[in-house]
Design an enzyme around this catalytic site. Structure first.
Site, mmCIF file in Angstrom:
data_model
loop_
_atom_site.group_PDB
_atom_site.id
_atom_site.type_symbol
_atom_site.label_atom_id
_atom_site.label_comp_id
_atom_site.label_asym_id
_atom_site.label_seq_id
_atom_site.Cartn_x
_atom_site.Cartn_y
_atom_site.Cartn_z
ATOM 1 N N CYS A 165 80.190 22.933 53.134
ATOM 2 C CA CYS A 165 80.027 23.508 54.050
ATOM 3 C C CYS A 165 81.421 23.684 54.837
ATOM 4 O O CYS A 165 81.721 24.507 55.775
ATOM 5 C CB CYS A 165 80.259 22.060 54.839
ATOM 6 N N GLU B 9 78.249 15.809 61.155
ATOM 7 C CA GLU B 9 78.750 16.792 60.456
ATOM 8 C C GLU B 9 78.404 18.135 59.247
ATOM 9 O O GLU B 9 77.395 17.517 59.016
ATOM 10 C CB GLU B 9 80.302 15.830 59.491
HETATM 11 P P1 NAD Z 1 70.128 18.412 55.103
HETATM 12 O O1 NAD Z 1 70.520 18.297 56.744
HETATM 13 O O2 NAD Z 1 68.832 18.639 54.052
HETATM 14 O O3 NAD Z 1 70.039 16.686 54.043
HETATM 15 C C1 NAD Z 1 71.083 15.457 54.511
HETATM 16 C C2 NAD Z 1 70.816 14.740 54.871
HETATM 17 O O4 NAD Z 1 69.820 14.344 56.168
HETATM 18 C C3 NAD Z 1 70.450 13.961 53.671
HETATM 19 O O5 NAD Z 1 70.181 12.806 53.458
HETATM 20 C C4 NAD Z 1 68.373 14.521 53.877
HETATM 21 O O6 NAD Z 1 67.851 13.090 52.811
HETATM 22 C C5 NAD Z 1 68.674 13.626 54.975
HETATM 23 N N1 NAD Z 1 67.375 14.408 55.946
HETATM 24 C C6 NAD Z 1 67.142 15.183 55.611
HETATM 25 N N2 NAD Z 1 65.613 16.051 56.732
HETATM 26 C C7 NAD Z 1 65.948 15.035 57.640
HETATM 27 C C8 NAD Z 1 65.445 14.384 58.636
HETATM 28 N N3 NAD Z 1 63.922 15.345 59.418
HETATM 29 N N4 NAD Z 1 66.032 13.047 59.377
HETATM 30 C C9 NAD Z 1 66.262 12.334 58.718
HETATM 31 N N5 NAD Z 1 66.799 12.730 58.109
HETATM 32 C C10 NAD Z 1 67.079 13.872 57.104
HETATM 33 O O7 NAD Z 1 71.512 19.102 54.279
HETATM 34 P P2 NAD Z 1 71.716 18.199 52.372
HETATM 35 O O8 NAD Z 1 70.838 19.952 52.273
HETATM 36 O O9 NAD Z 1 71.925 17.567 52.054
HETATM 37 O O10 NAD Z 1 73.481 19.552 52.478
HETATM 38 C C11 NAD Z 1 73.922 20.755 52.856
HETATM 39 C C12 NAD Z 1 74.405 21.082 54.594
HETATM 40 O O11 NAD Z 1 75.654 19.766 55.000
HETATM 41 C C13 NAD Z 1 75.394 21.985 55.019
HETATM 42 O O12 NAD Z 1 75.048 22.813 55.884
HETATM 43 C C14 NAD Z 1 77.119 21.536 54.938
HETATM 44 O O13 NAD Z 1 77.021 22.846 56.018
HETATM 45 C C15 NAD Z 1 76.328 20.311 55.265
HETATM 46 N N6 NAD Z 1 77.818 19.426 55.463
HETATM 47 C C16 NAD Z 1 78.513 19.828 55.484
HETATM 48 C C17 NAD Z 1 79.498 18.965 55.944
HETATM 49 C C18 NAD Z 1 80.484 18.478 57.380
HETATM 50 O O14 NAD Z 1 81.758 17.721 56.719
HETATM 51 N N7 NAD Z 1 80.792 18.902 58.114
HETATM 52 C C19 NAD Z 1 80.027 18.517 54.584
HETATM 53 C C20 NAD Z 1 79.069 18.554 53.303
HETATM 54 C C21 NAD Z 1 77.918 20.117 53.299
#
Ligand code: NAD
Length: 488
Positions: free
Chosen positions: A297, A263
């Site tokens: 998102c 997602e």
């Molecule tokens: P992010 O990708 O920075 O982090 C998401 C998760 O991944 C966190 O738990 C983080 O600790 C982990 N993470 C970060 N880097 C990682 C790596 N290299 N390896 C493994 N895990 C890692 O995103 P964010 O800033 O927390 O959230 C915002 C993003 O999430 C936006 O792009 C938003 O659109 C998206 N989002 C999507 C949905 C959906 O349902 N499509 C819902 C909510 C948020």
């Protein structure tokens, strides 16, 4: 913007666990390391919690794997009962969870309460789905064999969640995983881990077996997640977060041939036709733009408005956004809380300034920010090439562009690598359904500004992701199909 600074201190933090949950036991990180979780409204430290490393994460997936057989054997009715018990607890403790979400994430209390209710819906929904996991029976065309199809849980799951909906993004994964009889390791975002820790305690107290849910909090997500994937024990990753990180994880999961649900990010168009009910469109725009201060998102990222109604729509949207009260989420008057961190506020400023430099007009708001508190801003006459048309804005900033006909609206709307959601306002049913067909997005809001719903298959196409959460589709992501050929 109306300032709302009563100067009152933040309410006290509800009591939360601060350790890791592994195999049914709460314990500190093996290294003894901790990290602080901050209140985004004040910058103050809320609490210090365990900072897991790769070894802790490996232990968590081992604990999940060890719990797998018993959980898979648990009757689906019992799994359903557990899920309903947790749903009940979430609803009974909604105020406590909402305050916790507000304190660690920033959204106002009303929005936090709405998130708790939405999050609880997933347990109710998947409690029912647990009892409907079925199979199939067919005869082979030759008549030589019978075909018996059954579905069973994929096995241990890794669930990785973002900071913007700390409770709902977790329950949208834990609900179907548990319903399907899959144990899991939950790794919440480092900005907002407390809600997940409290949820895990509630689930443990409700009788979720040891090891069925493990929680790893960490400042080194790549190390922890890599350890779980590389263990070979996890059979599935369900990830919600940015497209950039999702792509890295897809590559990592390929090495273990893991099932994945992704997602990812969005860049939602919000299309208003000349025949739309403009008042309803503005209401929808407020919801689609400002839920979670624009940090969703599903947030409307680009407003595409038919030329004849653009001025009226823009003026009304600017009036409504200009009236919003900005302040700490726990104060009753607050509409718009702080952005999650300084980086988010800097991005908001930069995107606004870039669009204005390229010719956009500020209808309300400004690029100025007071720390993480930013003014809800509407820009008209946004020019192609402005960075905010290509980037996920993730803030209360609404860029408006115009279009002259339906084909141009479709071309502009689809001009993005993302495809999560689109919104369309029109009174013409044929046109609405035509737009639903033509728009490249996994979800479409037709005359509605919020699409999130436990009963619906939530998810995107293109760079917005793979798989669906919620709906009858949601549990499929956690089930494998097996079949036996039986001699007739
Ligand atoms: P992010 O990708 O920075 O982090 C998401 C998760 O991944 C966190 O738990 C983080 O600790 C982990 N993470 C970060 N880097 C990682 C790596 N290299 N390896 C493994 N895990 C890692 O995103 P964010 O800033 O927390 O959230 C915002 C993003 O999430 C936006 O792009 C938003 O659109 C998206 N989002 C999507 C949905 C959906 O349902 N499509 C819902 C909510 C948020």
């Amino acid at each position: 913007m109306t300032e709302n600074r009563s100067g009152q201190p933040a309410p006290a933090l509800p009591e939360v666990p601060t350790d890791l949950l592994i195999g049914g036991k709460w314990r500190p990180a093996t290294s003894g390391r901790t990290f602080t979780v901050d209140n985004p409204a004040t910058g103050d430290v809320l609490v210090e919690i365990a900072d897991a490393d790769a070894a802790d994460a490996a232990e968590a997936i081992e604990a999940a794997a060890a719990a797998g057989a018993a959980l898979a054997a648990m009757p689906t009715g019992d799994r359903a009962e557990l899920l309903r018990a947790v749903e009940g607890e979430l609803r009974a403790r909604a105020d406590e969870f909402a305050l916790l979400i507000t304190l660690e994430m920033g959204k106002n209390l009303d929005e936090a309460l709405a998130e708790v209710s939405y999050a609880a819906d997933f347990f109710g929904w998947f409690a029912a789905e647990a009892t409907r996991i079925g199979g199939d029976y067919r005869a082979s065309p030759t008549g030589a064999t019978r075909v018996l199809v059954q579905r069973r849980g994929v096995g241990p799951c890794l669930l990785v969640t973002p900071w913007n909906f700390p409770l709902a993004m977790a329950t949208r994964k834990i609900g179907p995983a548990l319903a399907a009889g899959c144990p899991s390791v939950l790794k919440p975002a480092e900005q907002t881990p407390l809600t997940s820790l409290l949820l895990a305690r509630v689930m443990t107290e409700a009788g979720v077996p040891a090891g069925a849910l493990n929680v790893i909090t960490t400042t080194r997500p790549a190390d922890a997640v890599t350890a779980v994937i590389d263990s070979g024990l996890a059979r599935k990753l369900s990830f919600t977060g940015s497209t950039a990180v999702g792509k890295v994880l897809l590559r990592q999961c390929a090495a273990q041939v893991m099932r994945t649900s992704m997602e990812l990010g969005g860049n939602a168009p919000f299309v208003v036709f000349a025949d739309a009910d403009i008042d309803a469109a503005v209401d929808g725009a407020m919801a689609a733009k400002l839920r979670n201060m624009g940090q969703a998102c599903t947030a409307a990222n680009r407003f595409l408005v038919a030329e004849p109604v653009a001025e009226r729509f823009t003026a009304e949207l600017a009036r409504r956004m200009g009236e919003l009260v900005v302040g700490p989420g726990w104060e009753p008057a607050t509409d718009i809380g702080p952005l999650i961190d300084d980086e988010a506020a800097a991005k908001f400023r930069w995107l606004t300034e870039d669009a204005v430099r390229r010719g956009a007009k500020v209808e309300t708001g400004s690029a100025r920010a007071q720390g993480r508190f930013v003014r809800p801003t509407v820009l008209s006459g946004v020019r192609p090439g402005s960075a905010l048309l290509a980037e996920e804005i993730f803030g209360p900033l609404a860029p408006v562009m115009t279009f002259s006909d339906e084909d141009e609206a479709v071309a502009l709307a689809n001009d993005t690598p993302y495809g999560l959601v689109s919104y369309v306002y029109t009174r013409d049913l044929d046109r609405g359904l035509r737009m639903f067909d033509r728009l490249d997005s996994g979800m479409t809001g037709l005359n509605v500004g919020v699409v999130s719903n436990a009963a619906a298959p939530f998810g995107g196409i293109k760079h917005s992701g793979l798989g669906r959460e919620g709906g009858v589709e949601g549990i499929d992501e956690y089930l494998d199909t097996k079949y036996a050929a039986i001699r007739a």
